[in-house]
Scaffold this active site. Structure first.
Site, PDB file in Angstrom:
ATOM      1  N   HIS A 162      89.097  58.833  42.998  1.00  0.00           N
ATOM      2  CA  HIS A 162      88.389  58.360  41.793  1.00  0.00           C
ATOM      3  C   HIS A 162      89.165  58.577  40.487  1.00  0.00           C
ATOM      4  CE1 HIS A 162      84.809  57.485  44.066  1.00  0.00           C
ATOM      5  NE2 HIS A 162      84.622  58.741  44.416  1.00  0.00           N
ATOM      6  N   ASP A 195      85.980  56.306  52.812  1.00  0.00           N
ATOM      7  CA  ASP A 195      84.999  57.197  52.183  1.00  0.00           C
ATOM      8  C   ASP A 195      83.689  56.435  51.922  1.00  0.00           C
ATOM      9  OD1 ASP A 195      85.418  59.977  50.381  1.00  0.00           O
ATOM     10  OD2 ASP A 195      83.856  58.661  49.560  1.00  0.00           O
ATOM     11  N   HIS A 255      82.181  56.403  49.229  1.00  0.00           N
ATOM     12  CA  HIS A 255      82.248  55.904  47.851  1.00  0.00           C
ATOM     13  C   HIS A 255      83.442  54.957  47.686  1.00  0.00           C
ATOM     14  CE1 HIS A 255      80.155  59.832  47.663  1.00  0.00           C
ATOM     15  NE2 HIS A 255      79.414  59.248  46.734  1.00  0.00           N
ATOM     16  N   ASP A 300      81.808  61.529  54.055  1.00  0.00           N
ATOM     17  CA  ASP A 300      80.485  61.586  53.435  1.00  0.00           C
ATOM     18  C   ASP A 300      79.600  60.404  53.848  1.00  0.00           C
ATOM     19  OD1 ASP A 300      82.283  60.004  52.049  1.00  0.00           O
ATOM     20  OD2 ASP A 300      81.953  60.948  50.096  1.00  0.00           O
TER      21      ASP A 300
END
Ligand code: ZN
Length: 390
Positions: free
Chosen positions: A133, A169, A171, A258
């Site tokens: 990120h 991931d 995200h 996750d």
């Protein structure tokens, strides 16, 4: 040449915002212990990193930002206005030594890249990396420096290789996407829970790159409650066709876990079956389409002891071509060491027990939404033949 290397250093554990922060580096030690305890990690496979220099960090970050992180790192105290740059927030609080800790995580992925560039290894894993990120001048989503962008720019500088980046991931890998959005030499592919429902909100099918890089960004935004099968349907439809057509010289992958059904920070419904299938498939495709070169990192994962160590031990076993039986038990010594650190009962098996898997409500709706997304992607990338059978 050794089949695969594992980057590790106890100093990775210094990447800790505070003891109650969800991004808990203890998962790295717990994974290392579990892989060793199962006899999957021999001493000659482990290599240690050096902190990345400011010169290397500047491949991804502005001098102003690196300088700021360095100054905050000395005091561990926030200063006025830094929230604007994503620091001193709930997600990314300032801590003493943050520059050193974040530079070492980047150094781990650089170490992996060096081994691949030198040809001394074909597959290297840095579980402390995957900080997808962080942006050029800001921290975001627990990521201070973006090890992936630094390492990919390093690989480009040293070799000129074409890179396929695969982000698994929960995200969206926004920091990596932004860095290479106009670069046709790096194909950025991310599967994630749709930004309509989850941080960071980006990663829609419309984001396909710009300028010369148009058509080398591909996002697969998945519906909440996506299970192993629907996730793998998207993965198997898209990734091999992209590899066949793009012809990367190397694959860089991010393995945040996750997406697990027990993870508290996302809403996907994966199990350890997914964490076994993804590297098993990538392993075959990397050999078939990418000269066998593969750099993998960790990423998110907030069931620090009950999920992450198992998911990443399975990842390592697949990467290093070591067989693991489906009924592999977690070693008693590992449970004795780590159970006291956990408020919940830790699983006894390396793989999830299917009987524990939750029933997914609106299963049909999830499946239909993901198939509609695949159709939309097929329409945007007609040359790849995503809508024809493999
Ligand atoms: Zn994540």
């Amino acid at each position: 040449m050794v089949p695969a290397l594992f980057v590790y250093d106890e100093a990775f554990l210094d990447y800790e915002f505070h003891p109650d922060h969800p991004f808990n580096p203890k998962r790295l030690k717990a994974t290392y212990d579990l892989a060793k305890g199962l006899g999957l990690l021999q001493a000659d496979r482990v290599v240690s990193p050096e902190a990345a220099s400011s010169e290397l960090l500047s491949l991804a970050h502005s001098p102003h930002y690196i300088d700021l992180v360095q100054r905050l790192s000395q005091t561990g105290k926030k200063t006025h206005g830094i929230e604007r740059l994503g620091l001193g927030t709930d997600d990314n609080p300032v801590f003493a030594g943050m520059h050193e800790a974040a530079s070492l995580a980047v150094g781990g992925t650089i170490k992996a890249a060096q081994e691949l560039v030198n040809g001394s290894a074909q597959r290297v894993l840095n579980l402390a990396g995957g900080l997808h990120h962080a942006g050029r001048g800001h921290a975001s989503g627990f990521c201070i420096y973006n090890d992936l962008v630094v390492a990919m720019r390093f690989i480009q500088r040293e070799t000129g290789w074409r890179i396929l980046y695969v982000d698994t991931d929960a995200h969206h890998g926004d920091g990596v996407q932004d860095a290479f959005y106009d670069d046709p030499q790096v194909f950025v592919l991310s599967l994630h829970e749709s930004g309509q429902f989850l941080f960071p909100g980006t990663g829609s099918v419309e984001e396909i790159g710009t300028g010369d890089g148009q058509g080398t960004t591909l996002n697969v935004p998945l519906a909440p409650a996506t299970d192993d099968d629907s996730w793998l349907e998207a993965f198997s439809t898209i990734v091999p066709r992209v590899m066949e057509r793009f012809q990367p010289d190397i694959v860089v992958s991010q393995h945040g876990c996750d997406s697990h059904y027990r993870d508290p920070l996302a809403d996907l419904c994966a199990s350890t079956r997914l964490y076994d299938a993804v590297p098993r498939l990538l392993s075959q495709w990397v050999d078939a389409y990418a000269n066998g070169r593969w750099l993998a990192t960790g990423g998110g994962g907030y069931q620090v002891l009950s999920v992450v160590p198992r998911a990443w031990t399975i990842l390592w076993a697949q990467m290093s071509r070591q067989a693991i039986a489906p009924d592999t038990a977690i070693p008693e010594e590992w449970l004795a060491a780590w159970q006291p650190e956990s408020v919940t009962q830790l699983p006894r098996g390396l793989f999830d027990d299917p009987r524990d898997y939750p029933r997914i409500r609106d299963h049909h709706r999830m499946l239909a939404a993901n198939r509609a997304t695949l159709k939309e992607i097929a329409a945007r990338f007609p040359a790849y033949g995503f809508d024809s059978p493999a």
